[in-house]
Design an enzyme around this catalytic site. Structure first.
Site, PDB file in Angstrom:
ATOM      1  N   SER A  65      48.611  23.405 -33.628  1.00  0.00           N
ATOM      2  CA  SER A  65      49.156  24.484 -34.454  1.00  0.00           C
ATOM      3  C   SER A  65      48.840  25.825 -33.812  1.00  0.00           C
ATOM      4  CB  SER A  65      48.542  24.438 -35.856  1.00  0.00           C
ATOM      5  OG  SER A  65      48.882  25.604 -36.606  1.00  0.00           O
ATOM      6  N   TYR A 103      41.765  23.843 -42.322  1.00  0.00           N
ATOM      7  CA  TYR A 103      42.930  23.451 -41.523  1.00  0.00           C
ATOM      8  C   TYR A 103      42.839  24.027 -40.113  1.00  0.00           C
ATOM      9  CZ  TYR A 103      47.844  23.107 -40.089  1.00  0.00           C
ATOM     10  OH  TYR A 103      49.011  22.850 -39.403  1.00  0.00           O
TER      11      TYR A 103
END
Length: 679
Positions: free
Chosen positions: A556, A569
């Protein structure tokens, strides 16, 4: 426009015959019908023949798979036939007999259909017929089975001369309804489509009954001590453990896709005393050995042998197999023979476990296995009433390295970039994972759809083309046992794994003080720990295969960008990003490349965003959820929204063959976020 009535009847007959594997093998045999047509240039009546063209399958034959030829021109070729030594030249002459445009290319068997004085002709490869055709005293047995209604034709390679021979059989034997072709199959004829089909089935079923009634009970001999089949769960576990090593054996010349079967036919054959002798004789019917090679590689150890001993023995047998195949080529090759196409086996028999078959794609591998099952059935039938006696090795070579066969291979379309590669994608039941799986299948890969949601995984696999393209495996990536099971399923479905995409993920968006230890642990278990477990299992398989491989992490932008309310996350994604670097450094010596993709703002089609993440991120940024994709796009340099397909494009770019010297790289797919530029 509807097909000609005779062509329509031919298609219906072909479908019925091709639907039953007792009648013919996949893509084997051909059927024809003759009827009246009109010459569009003159308006005159003309006699035509419709015949299954080269490469088609009877069970799925369409009008486009038929070649339409003029009978007068086809039979006129007899006057210019230069003799058996030059009969291959006649295949090109068939093109001058075609009627109209379109349709399939005429096959080598066209003469058999056109020269025989019958309105309808079937040429089929039934196991029962080939058993008689490959029996040592096949001519005598054919006479005993059929009297003078079916005539024996000695082995002759398919071609124009065989067509002349069968035409003479029909002319000289008025009571005959067909013939058994030595070492090959059967041909039947009739005045109507119904009569021809009836005659074909009569030959096949009568031969079946003859073999049962006259045959001895155990033609393959007694069960060898210790060679009986392992219990199902145990043998499939052994097969999965062996599969990468067997695939390495089959892929030394070029990578291959695998197929595994542990059918009763295979397990019984490999358990019996006569299987080494019969396997060494090789297959006989040309359709068989073109798919299976002239003989299989047979493991000569019982299923109880230790795994490391079996693996070592496979390597020894493979070396011997390659030497024997090279010697076979050298014995028979002529100065103008095509180059040797490879010396690896297409069929590997493992007693007590099953059979591995290999090919350029899953369908080819599966069909090769089906053909060897046909060969086992043929051996059983021949040994039951006589002795299995396939055609001479020199004739097998003439078929395998036939100039016409080589030309057919050269006409095959260029393989897609990911052909022969087997991929496993986690979280592939939706969103980014589904898009990646679709792109990989489109580029030629076989894909294992691994997802926690079994129903989603099954739906995606079906959508991508079913078992020859994709298989579904339910897997929780936090479970070592389930991950091992997923790779075992991949090994049994396709032979192994070459390309793994760590995509499974979850996201919980909370400020630091609201983030619980459970939130932290859950995200790290699924993405950081899960990716580690998947990569570890992938490395085991890839190293065993010796074919290199690719591992891709879907990380990500958050792996390098510090955003608010996202501690668990983002920290997990940073963990994944560093796994890429660590594994790239460690696995490079095995030819395994490890790279990453850093997406951002993938809202539409994303499973994570649809599961509540989107609403939470929208709240953080103060925009309506339905506008979140537009919001992300506007904060990028390119002002473009990122979709799952864009991430899939990056995965293909990393694995499709152009970046063969790239490892340890992270590719941003975020439309340009300056704060996430890699430094």
């Amino acid at each position: 426009m509807a097909p000609h009535p005779e062509a329509a009847a031919l298609l219906a007959r072909s479908h019925r015959l091709g639907a039953d594997p007792r009648n013919t093998n996949y893509a084997g045999g051909n059927t024809s019908a003759k009827g009246a047509g009109t010459d569009p240039a003159t308006g005159d009546d003309v006699e035509l023949m419709w015949v299954k063209g080269s490469g088609g399958d009877l069970g799925t034959l369409t009008e486009a798979g038929l070649a339409a030829l003029r009978i007068d021109r086809l039979r006129g070729l007899e006057a210019v036939y230069p003799g058996v030594e030059r009969e291959d030249e006649m295949v090109a002459a068939f093109d001058y007999c075609l009627h109209g445009k379109g349709g399939a290319a005429p096959s080598i068997d066209t003469a058999m259909h056109g020269l025989v004085d019958a309105a309808h002709v079937d040429h089929l490869h039934p196991d029962s017929g080939i058993a008689l055709a490959c029996a040592a005293d096949g001519e005598k047995l054919t006479a005993e089975c059929f009297g003078d209604t079916v005539v024996w034709v000695p082995w002759r390679r398919p071609g124009f001369q065989l067509g002349l021979d069968i035409a003479a059989v029909k002319r000289d034997n008025p009571r005959a309804i067909g013939c058994v072709l030595g070492g090959h199959g059967i041909t039947a004829w009739g005045d109507t489509s119904e009569e021809c089909e009836r005659n074909s089935l009569h030959i096949i079923r009568t031969a079946e009954a003859f073999l049962v009634e006259r045959g001895r009970a155990e033609p393959f001999g007694p069960v060898l001590d210790g060679y009986a089949a392992l219990p199902e769960a145990e043998r499939r576990e052994r097969a999965a453990a062996l599969a990468p090593h067997v695939r390495a054996v089959a892929s030394q010349d070029r990578p291959q896709v695998g197929h595994f079967t542990d059918s009763d036919v295979v397990l019984d054959f490999t358990a019996r005393a006569e299987h080494p002798r019969l396997a060494a004789l090789g297959t006989s019917c040309p359709d068989h050995f073109l798919r299976t090679k002239v003989r299989p590689l047979v493991l000569d150890l019982p299923p109880s042998a230790p795994l490391d001993e079996v693996i070592a023995r496979l390597k020894e047998l493979h070396t011997a197999y390659r030497e024997e195949y090279a010697a076979y080529y050298a014995r028979h090759a002529l100065p103008d023979s095509p180059a040797m196409r490879g010396a690896d086996p297409a069929i590997v028999l493992v007693p007590g476990v099953g059979m591995f078959s290999f090919g350029k794609d899953k369908q080819t591998a599966r069909v090769a296995g089906e053909f060897y099952v046909n060969a086992i059935n043929v051996m059983r039938g021949a040994e039951a009433v006589s002795r299995y006696a396939p055609i001479e090795e020199s004739e097998k070579f003439r078929i395998e390295y036939w100039a016409l066969e080589e030309a057919k291979l050269q006409r095959m379309p260029k393989p897609k970039p990911l052909a022969t590669r087997v991929a496993l994608v986690t979280g592939a039941g939706s969103g980014i994972g589904k898009a990646i799986a679709r792109r990989l299948v489109d580029e030629g890969a076989c894909v294992v759809i691994a997802d926690l949601d079994a129903d989603n995984a099954a739906a995606v696999a079906a959508e991508l083309g079913g078992a020859d393209k994709a298989v579904a495996v339910p897997v929780d990536v936090t479970s070592e046992e389930q991950i091992a099971g997923a790779f075992a399923a991949a090994a049994l479905a396709f032979g192994g794994v070459d390309l793994v995409v760590n995509n499974a993920g979850i996201s919980i968006s909370k400020p630091l003080l609201e983030t619980s230890a459970r939130d932290w642990d859950l995200q790290h278990d699924i993405m950081a720990r899960g990716s580690f477990l998947v990569s570890r299992e992938a490395a085991r398989v890839m190293i065993a295969q010796g074919l290199g491989g690719d591992i891709v992490y879907i990380a990500s932008k958050n792996a390098v960008f510090a955003g608010p309310n996202n501690i668990a996350y983002s920290a997990t994604k940073a963990d994944q990003a560093h796994q890429v670097r660590l594994l790239a450094a460690e696995l490079g010596e095995h030819g395994i490349r490890v790279n990453g993709v850093n997406p951002d703002g993938v809202v539409r089609g994303s499973g994570i965003f649809a599961g509540g993440w989107g609403a939470k991120r929208a709240a953080v940024y103060g925009v309506p959820e339905e506008k979140l994709g537009e919001f992300y796009a506007q904060r990028t340099i390119l002002k473009r929204e990122v979709l799952p397909e864009h991430v899939a494009n990056a995965v293909f770019a990393l694995t499709g063959g152009d970046l063969t010297h790239t490892t340890g790289l992270h590719v941003p797919v975020d439309a340009g976020v300056a704060a996430a530029f890699l430094r």
